[in-house]
Motif scaffolding. Structure first.
Motif, PDB file in Angstrom:
ATOM      1  N   GLU A 200      -5.312   4.914   3.513  1.00 26.31           N
ATOM      2  CA  GLU A 200      -3.852   5.001   3.575  1.00 26.31           C
ATOM      3  C   GLU A 200      -3.404   6.340   4.143  1.00 26.31           C
ATOM      4  O   GLU A 200      -2.447   6.414   4.910  1.00 26.31           O
ATOM      5  CB  GLU A 200      -3.253   4.808   2.180  1.00 26.31           C
TER       6      GLU A 200
ATOM      7  N   LYS B  12      10.992  -5.805  -5.657  1.00 26.70           N
ATOM      8  CA  LYS B  12       9.567  -5.936  -5.377  1.00 26.70           C
ATOM      9  C   LYS B  12       8.898  -6.694  -6.517  1.00 26.70           C
ATOM     10  O   LYS B  12       9.005  -6.296  -7.676  1.00 26.70           O
ATOM     11  CB  LYS B  12       8.928  -4.542  -5.238  1.00 26.70           C
ATOM     12  N   TYR B  14       5.194  -8.490  -7.845  1.00 24.57           N
ATOM     13  CA  TYR B  14       3.771  -8.772  -7.673  1.00 24.57           C
ATOM     14  C   TYR B  14       3.530 -10.085  -8.388  1.00 24.57           C
ATOM     15  O   TYR B  14       3.464 -10.107  -9.612  1.00 24.57           O
ATOM     16  CB  TYR B  14       2.906  -7.673  -8.286  1.00 24.57           C
ATOM     17  N   THR B  45       5.761   2.762  -6.816  1.00 25.15           N
ATOM     18  CA  THR B  45       5.939   1.593  -5.940  1.00 25.15           C
ATOM     19  C   THR B  45       7.080   1.844  -4.959  1.00 25.15           C
ATOM     20  O   THR B  45       6.970   1.535  -3.765  1.00 25.15           O
ATOM     21  CB  THR B  45       6.233   0.342  -6.788  1.00 25.15           C
ATOM     22  N   ARG B  48       5.910   4.163  -2.309  1.00 26.68           N
ATOM     23  CA  ARG B  48       5.005   3.480  -1.382  1.00 26.68           C
ATOM     24  C   ARG B  48       5.754   2.555  -0.430  1.00 26.68           C
ATOM     25  O   ARG B  48       5.325   2.340   0.696  1.00 26.68           O
ATOM     26  CB  ARG B  48       3.937   2.702  -2.162  1.00 26.68           C
ATOM     27  N   MET B  49       6.889   2.033  -0.884  1.00 28.37           N
ATOM     28  CA  MET B  49       7.700   1.203   0.019  1.00 28.37           C
ATOM     29  C   MET B  49       8.386   2.082   1.074  1.00 28.37           C
ATOM     30  O   MET B  49       8.497   1.690   2.230  1.00 28.37           O
ATOM     31  CB  MET B  49       8.723   0.390  -0.780  1.00 28.37           C
ATOM     32  N   GLU B  54       3.780  -0.539   1.172  1.00 31.68           N
ATOM     33  CA  GLU B  54       4.161  -1.798   0.537  1.00 31.68           C
ATOM     34  C   GLU B  54       5.438  -2.272   1.208  1.00 31.68           C
ATOM     35  O   GLU B  54       6.254  -1.459   1.634  1.00 31.68           O
ATOM     36  CB  GLU B  54       4.489  -1.603  -0.958  1.00 31.68           C
ATOM     37  N   GLU B  55       5.573  -3.599   1.287  1.00 30.81           N
ATOM     38  CA  GLU B  55       6.818  -4.145   1.821  1.00 30.81           C
ATOM     39  C   GLU B  55       7.673  -4.627   0.667  1.00 30.81           C
ATOM     40  O   GLU B  55       7.159  -5.258  -0.253  1.00 30.81           O
ATOM     41  CB  GLU B  55       6.502  -5.334   2.725  1.00 30.81           C
ATOM     42  N   THR B  57       9.978  -7.052  -1.474  1.00 31.26           N
ATOM     43  CA  THR B  57      10.112  -8.513  -1.511  1.00 31.26           C
ATOM     44  C   THR B  57      11.447  -8.916  -0.889  1.00 31.26           C
ATOM     45  O   THR B  57      11.539  -9.882  -0.147  1.00 31.26           O
ATOM     46  CB  THR B  57      10.002  -9.017  -2.959  1.00 31.26           C
TER      47      THR B  57
END
Lengths: 302, 377
Positions: A200, B12, B14, B45, B48-49, B54-55, B57
């Motif tokens: 990453e 988001k 999971y 999270t 990270r988006m 991460e995408e 939702t």
């Protein structure tokens, strides 16, 4: 007061018996393997080492007289050709194994924990059956009157059977087939150990998929690649039965040369000397591996 | 102020687990914004988006007013400092720092001076040829920062970057990071669970809990005017009362609590029978052995703890509730078991209007019930 007397007396006897039982357990644990190693590894190796310096009479009987002539014979002209051939076949087998194993190990390493365990188990499973039997099944498939050739002829794709075994290619096929797993395991282990954060981080710094592979993944899996190459290359020099079965006696490899000295030529000292050279070569490769920062545990599997 | 990042209606999941539930906030240019919350609140999270690992939702992330939700990390002018540094172990310090330039195709000769400049920025000049295992934790952290800054990002994301360092080094790095951020003027989005760290470094703090934003404000506002009991309790120490507005007069407002009542300033916007929480910070609580004019509640001194610069005391109210009080360390303390009165300036009481899912009772809070137990009988 009573308490302190107790605590002075009891622990001493306790410690003594504790010490003895502990020592007993320790010896009990290592004694069987020690006897095993001594009888089946140390003594035979010492025997081979001593034998390699012994002389031989005209009929192949061993004369217990020190000589270095065996080692001179090791490097005799016709032998050098065999070594070159063996090393060539070993090297090709190693490269083919690497080219197949690396992408496959990468594929497994990207799976979830359950899939990883299942796939790695499947890699190892074939090795529980006898390797000779597995080689003969290749022969059944690939010889001139084998399943593949007959089928292709029936389908009219070929008119003359292809020679797929009983040649050098057959030997390489056999080697790759038997040794592939020893390439997959260390490469998988080293890939699996790469911290995903590093991937990453590289991605974050602008690396493309190809750059990540080239700059991060391959360099970090080098110990696994090196371990796998050792684990494939060294046995390939000694697997005489692969050349016997798959090569049909067309080419002689180092393993066959040693085998011949013990069986056909009855020249045990020379056979031993070649074996010693093979062991020395192995040790040299292992030292190189460790010097390059390789982990010996990778070679032993887990 | 110019808008740098905007999160609008970010969700988001999971699988069936909703990690982020409808998150909205804006980060301005040059700002030091901290996402603060307990572990599992969704702050990492969210980071990270923003980074692109991460995408979401659903919802949209805007960078410089352009949508970036579907762009890979390397197409965003955002770089990340990872929690465990994530330095490349097979490369030297200089190769690590120069990695971003190499990927961008900058030739080796041009990389050298830039790498050295970055190393100077993090005070590690001349360390270029070292291997990583020759560096301490703090030095590795600086290398990670230098590596993330070399491509001149518009935003630097930092995921608990100091959590692996010992306390003293962490304090030092906090100041250094803040200085670096001021010097470079880059927008920093910082993630931590350490409220003290957040208060010290941030221009603004976004307090997160269970995947949603509790409050976003500057540190002083968060501390002095928390909007929810979670914020009051998470940032600093609090005494939180739970009660019902019973009487509103011209001079004051009475709130009935268990076995008693509290008085609020009359200008608080409440109505009768409203359920409310009232927060009073321990340092605002005062104790007197003699009766004081105005608002007061009888109390008994239960415990004292000496903490150097402050004394922490526990006072027991008639209803059994333990009240935390801090006073200056050099102040003389009343004896344990002594009876008297607690009081505070009415203006110091913070009113939190309670919604049905944010009712705070002492039993909800393990810290609080622990204090209750410590009080003993």
């Amino acid at each position: 007061m009573e308490k302190s007397i107790d605590s002075e007396n009891v622990p001493i006897t306790k410690t003594k018996s504790h010490y003895f039982s502990k020592t007993l357990i320790k010896w009990g644990q290592i004694l069987p393997i020690s006897i095993w190693m001594l009888l089946l590894v140390v003594i035979p190796l010492m025997y081979v080492l001593i034998m390699s310096f012994m002389s031989r009479d005209f009929y192949g009987g061993i004369v217990y007289k020190f000589t270095l002539s065996n080692f001179a014979q090791v490097f005799a002209g016709q032998n050098l050709k065999i070594y070159a051939q063996s090393i060539g076949i070993g090297a090709v087998s190693t490269v083919v194994c690497l080219l197949i194993a690396y992408p496959f190990a990468m594929f497994i390493a990207q799976k979830g924990p359950v899939a990883k365990t299942i796939l790695m188990a499947l890699v190892v499973v074939p090795s529980v059956s006898n390797s000779l039997v597995r080689l003969f099944s290749w022969i059944t498939l690939l010889r001139k009157t084998g399943v593949v050739n007959t089928t292709l002829e029936h389908l009219g794709i070929i008119h003359h059977p292809l020679s797929m075994v009983y040649n050098t290619g057959g030997i390489v096929l056999g080697m790759v087939y038997l040794l592939l797993m020893f390439m997959i395991i260390p490469i998988f282990n080293s890939l699996d150990r790469i911290d995903h954060n590093l991937i990453e981080a590289a991605e974050d710094l602008g690396a493309t998929k190809w750059q990540i592979l080239k700059e991060i993944v391959i360099p970090l899996s080098k110990p696994g690649i090196f371990a796998g190459c050792i684990m494939v290359f060294i046995p390939s020099l000694g697997y005489f039965f692969v050349s016997d079965v798959m090569g049909g006696g067309t080419s002689t490899m180092m393993g066959n040369l040693i085998e011949n000295q013990f069986q056909t030529s009855r020249n045990w000292p020379l056979g031993s000397a070649i074996s010693v050279m093979l062991i020395v070569l192995t040790l040299v490769l292992l030292v190189l591996f460790q010097r390059r920062g390789g982990d010996m545990a990778d070679l032993g599997g887990r | 102020m110019k808008e740098m990042i905007r999160l609008s209606s970010i969700k988001k999941n999971y699988g069936d687990v909703k990690i982020i539930k409808d998150l909205n906030f804006t980060v301005y240019e040059g700002e030091f914004l901290t996402m603060l919350g307990p572990s599992g609140c969704g702050k990492t999270t969210t980071l990270r988006m923003i980074a692109g690992f991460e995408e979401p939702t659903s919802g949209e992330i805007m960078l410089n007013e352009k949508p970036v939700s579907n762009l890979p990390p390397y197409k965003r002018k955002i770089n990340t400092v990872f929690q465990n540094y994530a330095l490349f172990p097979h490369l030297t310090v200089a190769q690590n720092v120069g990695f971003g330039l190499k990927m961008a195709g900058v030739p080796k000769v041009k990389r050298g001076p830039q790498v050295e400049k970055m190393l100077k920025l993090v005070q590690l000049e001349g360390y270029g040829n070292r291997k990583l295992d020759q560096l301490s934790g703090g030095q590795k952290q600086r290398i990670a920062i230098a590596r993330a800054l070399i491509n001149h990002p518009q935003v630097l994301l930092l995921d608990e970057p100091l959590s692996a360092l010992d306390l003293k080094l962490r304090k030092q790095m906090q100041l250094e990071l803040k200085r670096l951020q001021r010097k470079l003027g880059i927008t920093f989005v910082y993630v931590t669970h350490d409220q003290e760290e957040a208060l010290m470094m941030s221009d603004r703090i976004a307090v997160m809990n269970k995947g949603h934003l509790e409050q976003i404000a500057d540190p002083r506002t968060l501390y002095e005017q928390p909007k929810t009991c979670f914020v009051a309790n998470f940032i600093g120490e609090s005494n939180i009362f739970y009660g019902k507005v019973s009487e509103i007069t011209k001079t004051d407002t009475k709130v009935t609590i268990e076995n008693g009542y509290l008085t609020l300033q009359s200008d608080k916007p409440v109505f009768e029978k409203q359920i409310v929480n009232i927060v009073i910070r321990p340092e605002k609580v005062k104790f007197s052995t003699t009766e004081v004019p105005g608002f007061h509640i009888p109390a008994t001194v239960a415990e004292h703890y000496y903490a150097g610069n402050v004394n922490k005391s526990v006072l027991r109210l008639p209803n059994g509730m333990a009240l935390k009080m801090t006073s200056a360390g050099d102040q003389k303390l009343p004896e344990i078991g002594k009876s008297g009165f607690v009081y505070w300036e009415l203006a110091d009481a913070i009113l939190i209007k309670t919604t049905s899912d944010d009712v705070f009772k002492a039993v909800d809070n393990p810290d609080f019930s622990m204090v209750n137990q410590m009080g003993g009988d």
